[in-house]
Design a protein around this motif. Structure first.
Motif, PDB file in Angstrom:
ATOM      1  N   LYS A  70      -2.159   3.824  -2.592  1.00 38.13           N
ATOM      2  CA  LYS A  70      -0.708   3.793  -2.776  1.00 38.13           C
ATOM      3  C   LYS A  70      -0.286   2.561  -3.575  1.00 38.13           C
ATOM      4  CE  LYS A  70       0.522   6.462   1.286  1.00 38.13           C
ATOM      5  NZ  LYS A  70       1.189   6.486   2.584  1.00 38.13           N
ATOM      6  N   ILE A  71      -0.883   1.426  -3.263  1.00 37.60           N
ATOM      7  CA  ILE A  71      -0.552   0.189  -3.977  1.00 37.60           C
ATOM      8  C   ILE A  71      -1.025   0.266  -5.423  1.00 37.60           C
ATOM      9  CG2 ILE A  71      -1.109  -2.283  -4.120  1.00 37.60           C
ATOM     10  CD1 ILE A  71      -0.912  -2.324  -1.037  1.00 37.60           C
ATOM     11  N   GLU A  72      -2.240   0.753  -5.638  1.00 31.79           N
ATOM     12  CA  GLU A  72      -2.777   0.848  -6.999  1.00 31.79           C
ATOM     13  C   GLU A  72      -1.976   1.809  -7.873  1.00 31.79           C
ATOM     14  OE1 GLU A  72      -6.874   1.876  -6.277  1.00 31.79           O
ATOM     15  OE2 GLU A  72      -7.458  -0.220  -5.971  1.00 31.79           O
ATOM     16  N   GLN A  73      -1.408   2.850  -7.295  1.00 32.97           N
ATOM     17  CA  GLN A  73      -0.649   3.840  -8.058  1.00 32.97           C
ATOM     18  C   GLN A  73       0.830   3.470  -8.218  1.00 32.97           C
ATOM     19  OE1 GLN A  73      -1.421   7.479  -5.925  1.00 32.97           O
ATOM     20  NE2 GLN A  73      -3.405   7.792  -6.910  1.00 32.97           N
ATOM     21  N   SER A  74       1.255   2.419  -7.554  1.00 27.70           N
ATOM     22  CA  SER A  74       2.656   2.018  -7.626  1.00 27.70           C
ATOM     23  C   SER A  74       2.934   1.201  -8.882  1.00 27.70           C
ATOM     24  CB  SER A  74       3.019   1.181  -6.386  1.00 27.70           C
ATOM     25  OG  SER A  74       2.373  -0.072  -6.437  1.00 27.70           O
ATOM     26  N   GLY A  97       5.891 -15.861  -0.824  1.00 28.12           N
ATOM     27  CA  GLY A  97       5.131 -14.682  -1.191  1.00 28.12           C
ATOM     28  C   GLY A  97       4.909 -14.589  -2.679  1.00 28.12           C
ATOM     29  N   VAL A  98       4.266 -13.503  -3.060  1.00 28.92           N
ATOM     30  CA  VAL A  98       3.952 -13.263  -4.459  1.00 28.92           C
ATOM     31  C   VAL A  98       4.139 -11.778  -4.743  1.00 28.92           C
ATOM     32  CG1 VAL A  98       1.467 -13.010  -3.977  1.00 28.92           C
ATOM     33  CG2 VAL A  98       2.241 -13.647  -6.277  1.00 28.92           C
ATOM     34  N   VAL A  99       4.649 -11.495  -5.934  1.00 31.60           N
ATOM     35  CA  VAL A  99       4.884 -10.121  -6.364  1.00 31.60           C
ATOM     36  C   VAL A  99       4.075  -9.892  -7.641  1.00 31.60           C
ATOM     37  CG1 VAL A  99       6.643  -8.487  -7.151  1.00 31.60           C
ATOM     38  CG2 VAL A  99       7.185 -10.123  -5.349  1.00 31.60           C
ATOM     39  N   PHE A 100       3.465  -8.710  -7.759  1.00 27.51           N
ATOM     40  CA  PHE A 100       2.660  -8.363  -8.928  1.00 27.51           C
ATOM     41  C   PHE A 100       3.156  -7.077  -9.567  1.00 27.51           C
ATOM     42  CE2 PHE A 100      -0.252 -10.704  -6.181  1.00 27.51           C
ATOM     43  CZ  PHE A 100      -0.851 -11.586  -7.050  1.00 27.51           C
ATOM     44  N   ASP A 101       3.261  -7.079 -10.864  1.00 28.42           N
ATOM     45  CA  ASP A 101       3.446  -5.868 -11.666  1.00 28.42           C
ATOM     46  C   ASP A 101       2.025  -5.339 -11.888  1.00 28.42           C
ATOM     47  OD1 ASP A 101       3.382  -4.199 -13.945  1.00 28.42           O
ATOM     48  OD2 ASP A 101       5.079  -5.219 -14.852  1.00 28.42           O
ATOM     49  N   ASN A 102       1.752  -4.090 -11.540  1.00 26.72           N
ATOM     50  CA  ASN A 102       0.393  -3.571 -11.645  1.00 26.72           C
ATOM     51  C   ASN A 102      -0.117  -3.484 -13.078  1.00 26.72           C
ATOM     52  OD1 ASN A 102      -0.695  -3.315  -9.085  1.00 26.72           O
ATOM     53  ND2 ASN A 102       0.368  -1.402  -8.686  1.00 26.72           N
ATOM     54  N   LYS A 124       8.974 -15.313  15.397  1.00 20.36           N
ATOM     55  CA  LYS A 124       8.100 -14.298  14.819  1.00 20.36           C
ATOM     56  C   LYS A 124       7.393 -14.889  13.614  1.00 20.36           C
ATOM     57  CE  LYS A 124      11.525 -11.014  14.708  1.00 20.36           C
ATOM     58  NZ  LYS A 124      12.149  -9.783  14.250  1.00 20.36           N
ATOM     59  N   SER A 125       6.135 -14.587  13.493  1.00 22.62           N
ATOM     60  CA  SER A 125       5.365 -14.902  12.308  1.00 22.62           C
ATOM     61  C   SER A 125       4.846 -13.569  11.795  1.00 22.62           C
ATOM     62  CB  SER A 125       4.208 -15.840  12.648  1.00 22.62           C
ATOM     63  OG  SER A 125       3.455 -16.109  11.494  1.00 22.62           O
ATOM     64  N   LEU A 126       5.062 -13.291  10.525  1.00 23.31           N
ATOM     65  CA  LEU A 126       4.696 -11.971  10.030  1.00 23.31           C
ATOM     66  C   LEU A 126       4.196 -12.014   8.604  1.00 23.31           C
ATOM     67  CD1 LEU A 126       7.249 -10.669   8.063  1.00 23.31           C
ATOM     68  CD2 LEU A 126       8.353 -11.217  10.224  1.00 23.31           C
ATOM     69  N   HIS A 127       3.458 -10.977   8.261  1.00 25.70           N
ATOM     70  CA  HIS A 127       3.026 -10.742   6.891  1.00 25.70           C
ATOM     71  C   HIS A 127       3.595  -9.381   6.508  1.00 25.70           C
ATOM     72  CE1 HIS A 127      -0.336 -13.798   6.466  1.00 25.70           C
ATOM     73  NE2 HIS A 127       0.192 -14.008   7.664  1.00 25.70           N
ATOM     74  N   ALA A 128       4.157  -9.303   5.318  1.00 19.84           N
ATOM     75  CA  ALA A 128       4.756  -8.046   4.864  1.00 19.84           C
ATOM     76  C   ALA A 128       4.199  -7.676   3.503  1.00 19.84           C
ATOM     77  CB  ALA A 128       6.269  -8.190   4.781  1.00 19.84           C
ATOM     78  N   VAL A 129       3.949  -6.387   3.309  1.00 20.80           N
ATOM     79  CA  VAL A 129       3.519  -5.858   2.020  1.00 20.80           C
ATOM     80  C   VAL A 129       4.598  -4.884   1.563  1.00 20.80           C
ATOM     81  CG1 VAL A 129       1.779  -4.502   0.798  1.00 20.80           C
ATOM     82  CG2 VAL A 129       1.076  -6.117   2.585  1.00 20.80           C
ATOM     83  N   LEU A 130       5.140  -5.130   0.378  1.00 23.72           N
ATOM     84  CA  LEU A 130       6.166  -4.270  -0.194  1.00 23.72           C
ATOM     85  C   LEU A 130       5.569  -3.513  -1.363  1.00 23.72           C
ATOM     86  CD1 LEU A 130       9.035  -6.923  -0.344  1.00 23.72           C
ATOM     87  CD2 LEU A 130       8.572  -5.302   1.486  1.00 23.72           C
ATOM     88  N   ILE A 131       5.893  -2.233  -1.468  1.00 25.34           N
ATOM     89  CA  ILE A 131       5.401  -1.407  -2.571  1.00 25.34           C
ATOM     90  C   ILE A 131       6.601  -0.954  -3.393  1.00 25.34           C
ATOM     91  CG2 ILE A 131       4.191   0.723  -3.179  1.00 25.34           C
ATOM     92  CD1 ILE A 131       2.657   0.456  -0.520  1.00 25.34           C
ATOM     93  N   PHE A 132       6.540  -1.191  -4.698  1.00 25.88           N
ATOM     94  CA  PHE A 132       7.621  -0.820  -5.608  1.00 25.88           C
ATOM     95  C   PHE A 132       7.176   0.391  -6.426  1.00 25.88           C
ATOM     96  CE2 PHE A 132       7.739  -5.402  -4.923  1.00 25.88           C
ATOM     97  CZ  PHE A 132       9.007  -5.544  -4.394  1.00 25.88           C
ATOM     98  N   ASN A 133       7.909   1.483  -6.275  1.00 27.09           N
ATOM     99  CA  ASN A 133       7.517   2.708  -6.956  1.00 27.09           C
ATOM    100  C   ASN A 133       8.033   2.827  -8.378  1.00 27.09           C
ATOM    101  OD1 ASN A 133       5.940   3.821  -4.883  1.00 27.09           O
ATOM    102  ND2 ASN A 133       7.782   4.439  -3.791  1.00 27.09           N
TER     103      ASN A 133
END
Length: 160
Positions: A70-74, A97-102, A124-133
């Motif tokens: 899903k991440i690779e195809q986004s 955090g860091v954001v990448f354009d595929n 709360k301590s958290l890690h989040a992964v966001l996917i941009f379609n």
């Protein structure tokens, strides 16, 4: 035997919750921390963020292998590490955090700041992964930002 459920109180409180934008002074204070960073320290922070991103993705792929495709195809994705504190009615949080354009794989380093109100107490301590379609959402996130809110709840039974 008494049983008290906090669920009703939680639902009422959630319906009354009000999230507010951070005041300029709060944002300025948070950003001033980054203004004091030397170039050497900034590079170390970037490397630490990239390491956190890789470790978070490795864990995600181990627990949810389908996420990798899903991440690779986004269009792109972001990985964030954050902390939030809730003290009675005040909520504050920050993270990096860091954001990448595929397509380009160029990292865009970002910080996240939150201030608001809401009932509760905790940390709360958290890690989040966001996917941009798509590019539009990716560009909006990396230029304007985004307000996202999620919460969990707990209930307690008190017997006595």
């Amino acid at each position: 035997m008494k049983q008290i459920s906090l669920m009703g109180i939680f639902l009422l409180a959630m319906s009354l919750q009000l999230n507010v934008l951070a005041e300029d002074s709060f944002i300025t204070e948070q950003r001033s921390d980054f203004d004091k960073v030397t170039p050497k320290d900034a590079e170390k922070m970037r490397q630490d963020i990239l390491k956190m991103s890789k470790e978070t993705l490795d864990l995600l792929y181990k627990e949810h292998p389908e996420a990798k495709q899903k991440i690779e195809q986004s269009y792109g994705y972001g990985v964030f590490d954050g902390q939030a504190v809730n003290l009675i009615l005040y909520v504050a949080g920050r993270g990096l955090g860091v954001v990448f354009d595929n397509k380009t794989k160029t990292p865009i380093f970002m910080n996240a700041i939150r201030a608001g109100t809401g009932p509760g107490i905790g940390y709360k301590s958290l890690h989040a992964v966001l996917i941009f379609n798509n590019k539009l959402v990716f560009d909006q996130f990396t230029t304007i930002g985004l307000q996202v809110s999620a919460s969990g709840d707990a209930s307690a039974n008190i017997k006595g």
